[in-house]
Design a protein around this motif. Structure first.
Motif, short mmCIF file in Angstrom:
data_model
loop_
_atom_site.label_atom_id
_atom_site.label_comp_id
_atom_site.label_asym_id
_atom_site.label_seq_id
_atom_site.Cartn_x
_atom_site.Cartn_y
_atom_site.Cartn_z
N ASP A 211 0.98 -1.16 0.43
CA ASP A 211 0.36 -0.19 0.00
C ASP A 211 0.52 1.05 -0.15
O ASP A 211 0.39 2.27 -0.14
N ALA A 212 2.12 0.69 0.75
CA ALA A 212 2.97 2.41 0.45
C ALA A 212 3.08 2.79 -0.87
O ALA A 212 3.71 4.21 -1.49
N LEU A 213 3.29 1.69 -1.47
CA LEU A 213 4.74 1.14 -3.00
C LEU A 213 3.41 2.31 -3.75
O LEU A 213 3.39 3.20 -4.94
N LEU A 214 2.08 1.53 -3.77
CA LEU A 214 0.85 2.15 -4.20
C LEU A 214 0.39 3.67 -4.72
O LEU A 214 -0.06 4.36 -4.87
N HIS A 233 -7.83 -4.60 -6.26
CA HIS A 233 -7.00 -3.36 -5.07
C HIS A 233 -5.69 -2.48 -5.36
O HIS A 233 -5.87 -1.22 -5.57
N ILE A 234 -5.08 -2.87 -6.22
CA ILE A 234 -3.77 -2.60 -7.09
C ILE A 234 -4.19 -1.89 -7.25
O ILE A 234 -3.43 -0.72 -7.17
N TYR A 235 -5.58 -2.18 -8.86
CA TYR A 235 -5.10 -1.27 -9.63
C TYR A 235 -6.33 -0.22 -9.51
O TYR A 235 -5.51 0.77 -9.97
N GLU A 236 -6.91 -0.32 -8.38
CA GLU A 236 -8.00 0.42 -8.42
C GLU A 236 -7.13 1.72 -7.51
O GLU A 236 -6.66 3.18 -7.11
N THR A 237 -5.88 1.47 -6.73
CA THR A 237 -5.67 1.73 -5.75
C THR A 237 -4.28 2.30 -6.90
O THR A 237 -4.64 4.08 -6.17
N ALA A 238 -3.86 1.86 -7.02
CA ALA A 238 -2.85 2.71 -7.47
C ALA A 238 -2.70 3.42 -8.93
O ALA A 238 -2.53 5.45 -8.45
N ALA A 239 -3.96 3.62 -9.68
CA ALA A 239 -4.84 4.43 -10.35
C ALA A 239 -4.91 5.61 -9.62
O ALA A 239 -5.30 6.54 -10.88
N ARG A 240 -6.22 5.67 -8.56
CA ARG A 240 -6.77 7.08 -7.30
C ARG A 240 -4.99 7.75 -7.49
O ARG A 240 -5.84 9.18 -7.27
N VAL A 245 -0.62 1.29 -14.66
CA VAL A 245 -1.12 0.20 -13.58
C VAL A 245 -1.44 -0.85 -14.73
O VAL A 245 -2.16 -1.05 -15.61
N GLN A 246 -0.15 -2.31 -13.98
CA GLN A 246 -1.21 -3.70 -15.34
C GLN A 246 -0.48 -4.53 -14.03
O GLN A 246 0.32 -4.95 -13.59
N ALA A 247 -2.32 -5.33 -14.03
CA ALA A 247 -1.86 -5.40 -12.74
C ALA A 247 -3.48 -7.35 -13.42
O ALA A 247 -4.32 -7.13 -13.47
N LEU A 248 -1.99 -8.11 -13.25
CA LEU A 248 -2.41 -9.46 -13.71
C LEU A 248 -2.82 -10.31 -12.26
O LEU A 248 -2.06 -10.54 -11.77
N GLY A 249 -4.58 -10.39 -12.32
CA GLY A 249 -5.14 -11.66 -11.45
C GLY A 249 -5.51 -13.30 -11.76
O GLY A 249 -4.27 -13.30 -12.25
#
Length: 497
Positions: A211-214, A233-240, A245-249
């Protein structure tokens, strides 16, 4: 005392004595082998600032010199990949042959990235208007964060790291805290290859570090591979927070088997793709969709092959090793309980398997389920373990509909000798990576990796040309020169430097 696994910051190991730690286990014995230091927000800030300070000089280094560093890294990796495979097996549990295969697939991306000068060339239009030229070129984006999963501690970082570095970026890698040592080994190898201090950082940690990186303003992009809830979570937080972002799920990969398929080939492929790396692969086949009347014959062939598998310590020449942790083993085992409670037949039960290894290891043998209800969590969820399910359908159309209505769209395969059916399948299926008589359709390095639907968030896939586009931004220049001139005499042969 257990060995402490530190960060890698400013080109050297960085331990922080008063920080939280997490245990690292040998999955084949169940014994702790070390403790990894977990980053707090202040550690993240230090790491990002170090990377940001190193970025301008690396960005401005000539193409020839950046290539030289990566070429040297490639040669060192080739010479010493056996060391890395042993590290992977000791912390992840996959057998040594599988660990070497993982490294080889990562090397493919590294070797593709070595040709980055060709991939990053811009365009040039002469005299677009009278005396006016228009051209474009690509530049690195800055500090790139890579958050990688436990199942491929070398390959997944190598999907992103060479591309980002070749493009001129600095990289902060947050590996899984379950098996972090492979990342530190690669950091040391990059330093030996001549990579300047700070250009590559390894930051160990858990959700706090992620989360600190995002949220950190010094991070320009985030690349992630892992489960769908975390990817979202990573996509939404980082984009915000304004990051690329490229987040492969996650995945639930199906293999559609038509009645004309070679069932011996299918059975071999199903066992290989279902139980390799103990099923801890996002490209593993977890569901066989059998178009009747082939299911019974196929079931017998798969069970026969499973009976010959040797389960145990990956350093002993076994076919399949343990799962990564005791908690994950128990979670996967719980899905077998769920399937049986929902009416599935447990044809081969991996619970209580006899292994060639220590009794405290995180063992679960290959498991085969038949007639799994599509309403069962054992069908709908990504199990991420050595559990292969068979679902029976009456037609090609029913099988395609079943696959397309699923939440995931990562990988799929069709096994058939009918070229028309295969061509139709590749067009109609709503999945990002498709195999035709190939069970694990991971694209080669000069194509790109990524799924559809809940298997990927963001517009850009990993590696290949799309990877280079992700780690760079394009500039377009419109220029007019009234009196261009060059001077000076030098009869020496021009050289790159």
């Amino acid at each position: 005392m257990s060995r402490r696994i530190p960060h890698w910051i400013d080109g050297e190991p960085a331990d922080v004595p008063d920080r939280r730690v997490a245990p690292v286990y040998d999955p084949a014995t169940g014994a702790p082998t070390g403790e990894v230091v977990l980053a707090e927000p202040g550690d993240v800030d230090r790491a990002v600032r170090s990377a940001a300070a190193a970025f301008p000089a690396w960005r401005d280094l000539s193409i020839a010199r950046r290539q030289a560093v990566l070429f040297r890294f490639r040669e060192l990796l080739e010479q010493r990949k056996g060391e890395l495979a042993e590290i992977i097996t000791s912390e992840h549990g996959k057998v040594l042959a599988d660990a070497l295969g993982e490294i080889a697939r990562g090397q493919e991306v590294l070797e593709f990235a070595l040709g980055f000068a060709e991939v990053l060339k811009g365009d040039y239009s002469v005299n677009a208007s009278s005396g006016v030229d228009v051209y474009s070129f690509r530049q690195p984006i800055g500090v790139a964060a890579v958050i990688s999963p436990f199942n491929f501690p070398a390959m997944v970082p190598l999907w992103f790291l060479p591309v980002a570095l070749a493009a001129g970026n600095a990289v902060v890698l947050k590996p899984s805290e379950k098996d972090p040592s492979a990342s530190l080994w690669m950091a040391q190898l990059l330093a030996e290859a001549g990579l300047p201090a700070g250009v590559f950082t390894v930051l160990n940690g858990d959700r706090v570090a992620v989360d600190a990186l995002l949220e950190h303003p010094g991070i320009a992009s985030v690349s992630f591979v892992g489960s769908t809830p975390i990817a979202r979570h990573i996509y939404e937080t980082a984009a915000r927070h304004g990051k690329r972002v490229q987040a492969l799920g996650g995945a639930k990969n199906h293999m559609l088997v038509l009645p004309d398929a070679d069932l011996d080939l299918v059975a071999d492929a199903a066992v290989n793709a279902g139980f390799g790396s103990a099923g801890e692969r996002c490209m593993a086949i977890s569901v066989i969709v059998a178009v009747e009347p082939v299911a019974d014959d196929l079931l017998g062939k798969i069970a026969e092959r499973m009976a010959g598998l040797r389960i145990g310590d990956g350093r002993r020449g076994c076919d399949m090793g343990p799962l990564i942790t005791r908690e994950h083993r128990d979670r996967v085992s719980g899905y077998i309980d769920t399937a049986a409670a929902d009416g599935a037949a447990v044809v081969v039960d991996g619970r209580g398997v006899v292994v060639d290894g220590e009794p405290g290891g995180f063992w679960l043998g290959p498991t085969l389920l038949d007639r799994v209800p599509t309403t069962s969590a054992a069908y709908t969820d990504e199990i991420f373990g050595p559990v292969l399910s068979i679902v029976r359908v009456d037609s090609y159309e029913e099988g395609v509909s079943l696959i397309n209505t699923g939440a995931f769209g990562n990988g799929t395969a069709i096994f058939t000798n009918d070229g028309g059916a295969a061509r139709r399948f590749q067009y109609e299926i709503e999945v990002g990576m498709i195999g035709i008589n190939v069970p694990i359709p991971v694209p080669v390095a000069y194509h790109s990796f990524g799924g559809w639907k809940a298997s990927a968030f963001g517009d850009t896939k990993a590696y290949g040309r799309q990877g280079f586009h992700f780690f760079t931004r394009e500039k377009a220049v419109t220029a007019r020169w009234l009196d261009p001139s060059h001077g000076g005499i030098n009869l020496g042969f021009p050289q790159n430097a």
